[in-house]
Structure formats: structure tokens, C-alpha cells
Design a protein around this motif. Structure first.
Motif, short mmCIF file in Angstrom:
data_model
loop_
_atom_site.label_atom_id
_atom_site.label_comp_id
_atom_site.label_asym_id
_atom_site.label_seq_id
_atom_site.Cartn_x
_atom_site.Cartn_y
_atom_site.Cartn_z
N LEU A 137 0.68 -1.30 -0.03
CA LEU A 137 -0.05 -0.17 0.18
C LEU A 137 0.41 1.16 -0.26
O LEU A 137 0.77 1.99 -0.47
CB LEU A 137 -0.80 0.26 1.23
CG LEU A 137 -1.79 -0.95 1.41
CD1 LEU A 137 -2.66 -1.52 2.13
CD2 LEU A 137 -3.57 -0.73 -0.13
N TYR A 138 1.85 1.49 0.64
CA TYR A 138 3.26 1.86 1.33
C TYR A 138 3.70 2.69 -0.69
O TYR A 138 3.52 3.60 -0.86
CB TYR A 138 3.44 1.98 1.97
CG TYR A 138 5.03 3.42 1.99
CD1 TYR A 138 4.99 4.31 2.45
CD2 TYR A 138 6.51 2.44 1.65
CE1 TYR A 138 5.85 5.36 2.09
CE2 TYR A 138 8.03 3.97 1.44
CZ TYR A 138 7.14 4.91 1.79
OH TYR A 138 8.65 5.71 1.70
N GLN B 174 1.41 3.94 -2.38
CA GLN B 174 0.90 5.15 -2.44
C GLN B 174 1.83 6.54 -3.07
O GLN B 174 1.96 7.76 -3.71
CB GLN B 174 0.57 5.62 -1.09
CG GLN B 174 0.77 7.06 -0.57
CD GLN B 174 -0.53 7.67 0.08
OE1 GLN B 174 -1.67 7.24 0.10
NE2 GLN B 174 -0.57 8.67 1.08
N MET C 68 -2.08 4.75 -7.61
CA MET C 68 -2.90 3.97 -6.79
C MET C 68 -4.06 4.97 -6.80
O MET C 68 -5.35 3.99 -7.12
CB MET C 68 -2.52 4.51 -5.34
CG MET C 68 -3.85 4.80 -4.07
SD MET C 68 -3.08 5.33 -3.00
CE MET C 68 -4.21 6.61 -2.91
N GLY C 69 -3.60 5.60 -7.60
CA GLY C 69 -5.31 6.42 -8.31
C GLY C 69 -6.01 5.72 -9.58
O GLY C 69 -7.38 5.73 -10.16
N THR D 1 -4.00 -1.79 -4.45
CA THR D 1 -4.59 -1.52 -2.91
C THR D 1 -5.64 -2.53 -2.57
O THR D 1 -5.20 -3.02 -1.68
CB THR D 1 -4.71 -0.16 -2.98
OG1 THR D 1 -6.01 0.38 -4.18
CG2 THR D 1 -3.91 1.31 -2.98
N SER E 176 -5.49 -4.78 1.23
CA SER E 176 -6.74 -4.61 1.85
C SER E 176 -7.41 -5.85 2.21
O SER E 176 -8.04 -6.20 2.70
CB SER E 176 -7.35 -3.83 1.16
OG SER E 176 -6.75 -2.74 0.68
N PHE F 178 -9.13 -1.68 8.43
CA PHE F 178 -7.15 -0.88 8.19
C PHE F 178 -7.74 0.15 7.73
O PHE F 178 -8.60 0.24 6.11
CB PHE F 178 -6.83 -1.34 7.20
CG PHE F 178 -5.02 -0.96 7.17
CD1 PHE F 178 -4.52 -0.71 8.11
CD2 PHE F 178 -4.56 -1.32 5.90
CE1 PHE F 178 -3.04 -0.18 8.08
CE2 PHE F 178 -3.24 -0.38 5.62
CZ PHE F 178 -2.80 0.28 7.44
N SER G 178 -6.78 1.46 3.74
CA SER G 178 -7.95 0.82 2.41
C SER G 178 -8.97 1.09 3.29
O SER G 178 -9.79 1.70 1.71
CB SER G 178 -8.39 -0.89 3.50
OG SER G 178 -6.53 -1.30 3.97
N ILE H 298 -8.40 4.96 0.87
CA ILE H 298 -8.21 4.23 -0.40
C ILE H 298 -9.06 4.10 -1.45
O ILE H 298 -9.38 4.72 -1.96
CB ILE H 298 -7.10 3.74 -0.52
CG1 ILE H 298 -5.86 3.98 0.27
CG2 ILE H 298 -7.17 3.64 -2.36
CD1 ILE H 298 -4.92 2.70 0.14
N LEU I 177 -11.18 6.22 -4.42
CA LEU I 177 -11.02 5.55 -6.01
C LEU I 177 -12.39 5.45 -6.49
O LEU I 177 -13.33 6.21 -7.15
CB LEU I 177 -10.65 4.08 -5.67
CG LEU I 177 -8.94 3.61 -5.58
CD1 LEU I 177 -8.71 2.63 -5.62
CD2 LEU I 177 -8.41 4.55 -6.45
N LEU J 69 -12.31 10.21 -7.40
CA LEU J 69 -11.55 9.54 -8.53
C LEU J 69 -13.24 8.78 -9.91
O LEU J 69 -12.98 9.68 -10.81
CB LEU J 69 -10.56 9.01 -9.29
CG LEU J 69 -9.36 8.75 -7.74
CD1 LEU J 69 -7.68 7.87 -7.72
CD2 LEU J 69 -8.83 10.28 -8.63
#
Lengths: 301, 320
Positions: A253-254, A257, A262-263, A269, A273, B145, B148, B151, B155, B159
């Protein structure tokens, strides 16, 4: 996981009422009740599978290469979980990340459980120590722990052992809090007084009579502490304080990012997760089911 | 115990907790290998230059003297100077604190506003499908988390659908009423992520305490008297169940602050948490220790205020 129960006459008497109709040991009875809870059994299977992935990581996927030809591929035939911005296979990262995350969780919670239980039980047995113990626990639990972990991890320098020690160092007070409240009622029971009349070896009384009586609480806190440890370690890794040489779920994840991918690449991700959620959720459900299974029949929900 | 004694005790405990946090920080800074003089000096600094730095930072004196000096500095609001920005750490952090407070307080208010009705719903229909559903959502919420969930929201709603801005706390070149609108729009996703991660345990506690309260003698009496169920639930049982739930908010504050650090990192929200993330990448130790101390003091003070409020709300405190 279940410590054998004491077999001396004294403890024998104390345990008697807990036995079920068939006269089995409480541990057996709990297991029989646990097997009937579908959610608990399913969670236990998931945990077992994750442990299997941990052990069998080298057989399941090659160690993630440092770069690859196909950059940011969506999940497909060659790469079931896709690839990242350097062309590395995300499946390999998640598989090897499982190994690291489970290792950190097991090691950190093992240390926290041993230290936390010891402090709690000795504290409950010796009132003078208990005053100090309960104060330190209260004080630590009222501080924001993650920022403190971040400070320590940054000062000590990121490595796997740093993460394990930092997570353990700030997890034991929670264990102590849980175990202590149970231990305080146990040390007042008549059979502990009786044991004191028999011997002056306090370590023996604690190990033989007090610890077995608080074992159920310890089992629950093993699970709770381990799942918290997974979240803490992932949090540290997500902030860039994980071991930079080993893959962990937080590091995936780091890197997603920091690389800015990520986008555009949801698969970077999503899979780590899901792995974290799966582990923590099944651990939580196991502890809830274990609690339910221990309740006398009829009182259960 | 009179209420004055109660308040005095809570104040005393707050001071002790802060002193504990300060002492732990001091010992960590001195005992861990992140030698401050080494950290500012490049590897090719001569030994004499290092000695000079040690003297300049007072690191050549005995530990206890350093501790007293450290306490003195903190009392004057001196948290040191940021390694990377060469400005006082206090200035860096105080500029960021309002955003963190806005984020955490919004999340706490949302948690209570959503958590109480959900808890009441589950408790009043114990053993039904609805109760089971709330429990499942609660347990899942506890296992999330933070990054998670952040994000995922980013998304989908940032986005994907483009409903909300994806980073920062306010738009550039926006003034007046539009600025407030922009702040709210930027706040939605981080606040929702932070709410989701603490909602689970709040709802489960609310449900548990309310079920206990519904079994209490005074509720049975109210039922026997033929009072409407709705009124018993909301007036007689909920009032007693609210107090433990209030304490939980205070107890979880340290955890929520940790969640805020991660949430702010995901959304590039300019609070203390994002500051911590940036300080980690630059190994800016003064900012890291200052951030921890400031967050610790904030948590302790808020906790103390909740406890004192509890003392005024709960008649048993005055009676005992």
C-alpha cells in the motif's frame, strides 16, 4: 493452545462445576460447542489457510523481482493480481507479504502475551506491585499509541525486529488490562488460599493455580492482540516505517501511494487490503465464537 | 465524594498522564540510537565538531540535568526546531492542529449520531435479522484497516464518480462563502473513513449496554406499569446506557488519533497526521516528538473534560 488443566486435588475440586453433563474437561466441552458455530469454524479455516500460505510462500509464488517488463498490467492470465508501476507481480507481493505480516503478528503478540500475562498475574498476586502495574497500564492506554510507535520506530530505524518490538512494547498493557481483571477475582478464591497454606513457593501457586484459571482470557487476548498487531504493523509500513527489504501488506500500500499509481491501478490496493481484512476479521470472529462456545448452554445467544 | 474533589482528582490524573508522556518521550530520545547530534551532522563531520554539537545541545550533561532542562523547555512551549524547515516545531504543528481537530471532532459527532440509533435499533430487536445485521457490520467495522477504507472511498467517490475532491483541505483561490463549501467538500471523505473505523465498536458497546439496561429492574417496573415501549426504550433505558458509551468515546480517543494520522496521509489532509508522515520520510525527529506530545496533551485534556462532564451527568458520583 489449551494449557492442560491442573490435576491436583485442590484444583480438581475447583474445576468440578464447570464440567458438562458428559464429564468432559471444560476445554473439550468448549471445542464441542465451538464446532457447531459455522462462522467460527469458517474463520478458523481461513486462519489455517493464511498460516499455510505463510509456510508455503516459496511454493506458491516466486519472490517478487525488483522490476519486470510489463508495467501496471491489470489482473489477467499471467498476473492474477496484476503488476505494479515497476512491473512486479502483485500476487507474489501479497503471498510473501502474508509471510511477513503473520510473522510480525505472531512474534509481537507472543511477546505481548507473555509479558502482559506475567505482569498481570504477579500484580494480582502481590498487591504492592499491582498498584504500580495498574497505573502504568492506565497511563499507557490513555496515550495515542500510533504516534508513539511512529516516534520509536523512526528513532530505532526501520527493520523487522524494530516493528515486532515496537508493536509488542505497546500491546502488552491491553493484555494486562484484560487478564488482570480476571486474575484479581481468581486470587481471592478459597482454593488459592488453600494453596497458600500448603506451600510458600509463590511462583508455583501462580503457575499452577492462577494462570490456568485465567487461560480463557489469555486465549481471547492472543487473538485480539494478534489482529491489532497486524493493523499496527501495516500502519507503520504504510507510513514508510516497515522493513524496506521485506514485502509486507502495508508496504504494498505504501509503494502504491508513493509511486502515484494508486489512483489508476485499483488492483495495487485492493488485494493487500482484502488480505488484511480477511486476517483481522477471521481472528475477531474466532475470538467471538470462542466466547460464545464457553458460555453455559442455554445462556448462549 | 464531593464534585469538587472529583474534579480535582481528574485534573491531577491528567497532569500525571502528561508528565508520563513527557518522561517516556525524553527517555526514548536519549536512549534510542537516533543520536540528535548524529542526526544533524553529516557522516564526514569531525569528532571536534560533533563534541561542539553535543555541548550546544546540552548532551554532555548528566541525564537528570538534561531531563530538568527538557521539562523547562516544554513548559515554555519550546519543542525545538524542525530539522528540515528550520522553524520552531510549535509553529509547524499549531498551524496543522485545527485541521486535525476539525477532522476528529466531525468523525466523533458522526459516530455518535449514527451509532446511537443503530445501537438502539439492534438492542430493541434482539435476536432478529436486523440485530444480526448490525452486529455483523459492527464486527466488520472493527476489523477495517484505515488506509484501505480511505483508499476505497477515494477511488470510488473521488476519482470514479468525481463527487468529492481527492486531497487537501480547501480549494485554491476560493474565498468567502465558497471557501467554507470547499472545506466541507474536502472534509467529507476523510471524516467518513474515520467514522467507519470507530463506528463498529461504538455500536456494539451501545447495543450491549442498552440490552443490559433493558433488563434492569426499573425498566421491568415501567413495563409492568404499562408505559409505551417506545418511551421506556428512549427515556428509561437509553439514558442509563448513554453513560458507558460516553466513556468509550474518551477511551477510544487515542485510537481515533492514530486513525486520523493514517487518514490524513491517504487524503493529503494538512493536519498533524500528514505532518507526521512527511516528518517520517525526512527523519525530522523534533517534529515527530512534538507531534506525539501535542496529540497526547490533546487526548488527555479531552479525556479529562469527558470524565468531568460524566461526573456532572451521573448522580452516583456526587452521592458516593
Amino acid at each position: 493452545m489449551t494449557t492442560p488443566l491442573p490435576t491436583t486435588e485442590l484444583a480438581h475440586d475447583a474445576e468440578e462445576p464447570v464440567r458438562d453433563a458428559r464429564g468432559a474437561r471444560p476445554g473439550r466441552a468448549t471445542w464441542r460447542a465451538f464446532r457447531k458455530l459455522p462462522l467460527g469454524v469458517a474463520s478458523l479455516v481461513v486462519l489455517a489457510l493464511l498460516v499455510l500460505v505463510t509456510v508455503a510462500a516459496p511454493l506458491l509464488a516466486p519472490y517478487p523481482a525488483s522490476f519486470g517488463p510489463d508495467v501496471l498490467l491489470p489482473p489477467g492470465a499471467g498476473h492474477p493480481f496484476g503488476t505494479d508501476s515497476l512491473g512486479r507481480d502483485v500476487l507474489s507481493q501479497v503471498v510473501w507479504g502474508t509471510q511477513q505480516s503473520v510473522l510480525v503478528a505472531v512474534a509481537a503478540s507472543a511477546i505481548a502475551i507473555v509479558v502482559g500475562t506475567l505482569v498481570a498475574v504477579v500484580g494480582a498476586y502481590v498487591p504492592r506491585i499491582d498498584a504500580v502495574v495498574s497505573m502504568v497500564v492506565d497511563l499507557t492506554l490513555s496515550l495515542p499509541v500510533l504516534p508513539l510507535m511512529i516516534l520509536v520506530a523512526a528513532l530505532a530505524g526501520p527493520s523487522t525486529s524494530t516493528v515486532i518490538l515496537v508493536v509488542a512494547a505497546f500491546s502488552w498493557p491491553e493484555v494486562t488490562r484484560l487478564v488482570r481483571s480476571q486474575a484479581l477475582t481468581v486470587v481471592k478464591l478459597p482454593y488459592v488460599d488453600a494453596a497458600r497454606l500448603m506451600t510458600r513457593r509463590h511462583a508455583w501457586i501462580i503457575g499452577r493455580h492462577v494462570v490456568p484459571a485465567v487461560t480463557p482470557v489469555i486465549v481471547v487476548s492472543v487473538v485480539v492482540t494478534a489482529s491489532r498487531a497486524v493493523l499496527s504493523a501495516a500502519g507503520l509500513a504504510f507510513l514508510g516505517l516497515g522493513d524496506p527489504t521485506t514485502w509486507s501488506w502495508g508496504r504494498i500500500l505504501y509503494e502504491a501511494q508513493t509511486s502515484g499509481a494508486m489512483g489508476s491501478a485499483w488492483w495495487l490496493t485492493l488485494f493487500p487490503s482484502l488480505a488484511i481484512l480477511l486476517l483481522v476479521l477471521s481472528a475477531t470472529l474466532v475470538s467471538i465464537s470462542y466466547d460464545d462456545a464457553r458460555k453455559p448452554r442455554g445462556a448462549g445467544r | 465524594m464531593s464534585i469538587a474533589l472529583f474534579v480535582a482528582r481528574r485534573l491531577g490524573r491528567g497532569v500525571v498522564t502528561i508528565l508520563f508522556a513527557v518522561t517516556v518521550t525524553f527517555l526514548l530520545l536519549r536512549l534510542l540510537p537516533g543520536d540528535p547530534a548524529l542526526a544533524v551532522a553529516s557522516p564526514n563531520t569531525t569528532d571536534e565538531a560533533r563534541e561542539a554539537l553535543l555541548v550546544q545541545y546540552g548532551l554532555d550533561r548528566p541525564l537528570i540535568v538534561q531531563y530538568v532542562l527538557y521539562l523547562g523547555q516544554l513548559l515554555q512551549g519550546d519543542l525545538g526546531t524542525s530539522f528540515t524547515q528550520s522553524v520552531p516545531v510549535v509553529d509547524v504543528l499549531l498551524e496543522r492542529l485545527p485541521w486535525t481537530l476539525l477532522l476528529t471532532v466531525t468523525a466523533l459527532v458522526l459516530t455518535v449520531l449514527i451509532g446511537i440509533p443503530l445501537g438502539v435499533l439492534a438492542a430493541s430487536r434482539e435476536h432478529t435479522f436486523l440485530d444480526r445485521a448490525v452486529q455483523v457490520v459492527g464486527v466488520t467495522g472493527q476489523s477495517l484497516f484505515v488506509p484501505s477504507i480511505g483508499i476505497l472511498l477515494l477511488l470510488v467517490f473521488g476519482l470514479g464518480l468525481g463527487w468529492f475532491p481527492i486531497g487537501g483541505a480547501a480549494g485554491d483561490n476560493v474565498y468567502g462563502a465558497a471557501w467554507y463549501g470547499s472545506v466541507v467538500a474536502h472534509l467529507v471523505l476523510p471524516a467518513v473513513s474515520l467514522t467507519l473505523i470507530q463506528l463498529g465498536s461504538y455500536v456494539l458497546t451501545m447495543r450491549g449496554t442498552l440490552i443490559d439496561a433493558l433488563g434492569a429492574d426499573h425498566v421491568t417496573l415501567a413495563r409492568a406499569n404499562g408505559l409505551p415501549y417506545r418511551r421506556i426504550l428512549w427515556k428509561h433505558a437509553l439514558r442509563n446506557a448513554l453513560l458507558p458509551a460516553t466513556t468509550l468515546i474518551g477511551l477510544q480517543l487515542g485510537f481515533v488519533v492514530g486513525g486520523a494520522v493514517l487518514t490524513e496521509t491517504v487524503f493529503a489532509y494538512p493536519g498533524i497526521g500528514r505532518g507526521i508522515y512527511e516528518a517520517v520520510t525526512q527523519l525530522d525527529f523534533p517534529v515527530l516528538q512534538g507531534a506525539f506530545l501535542l496529540l497526547a496533551v490533546t487526548v488527555v485534556v479531552v479525556n479529562m473534560l469527558t470524565d468531568i462532564a460524566y461526573g456532572f451527568l451521573d448522580p452516583r458520583v456526587k452521592a458516593s
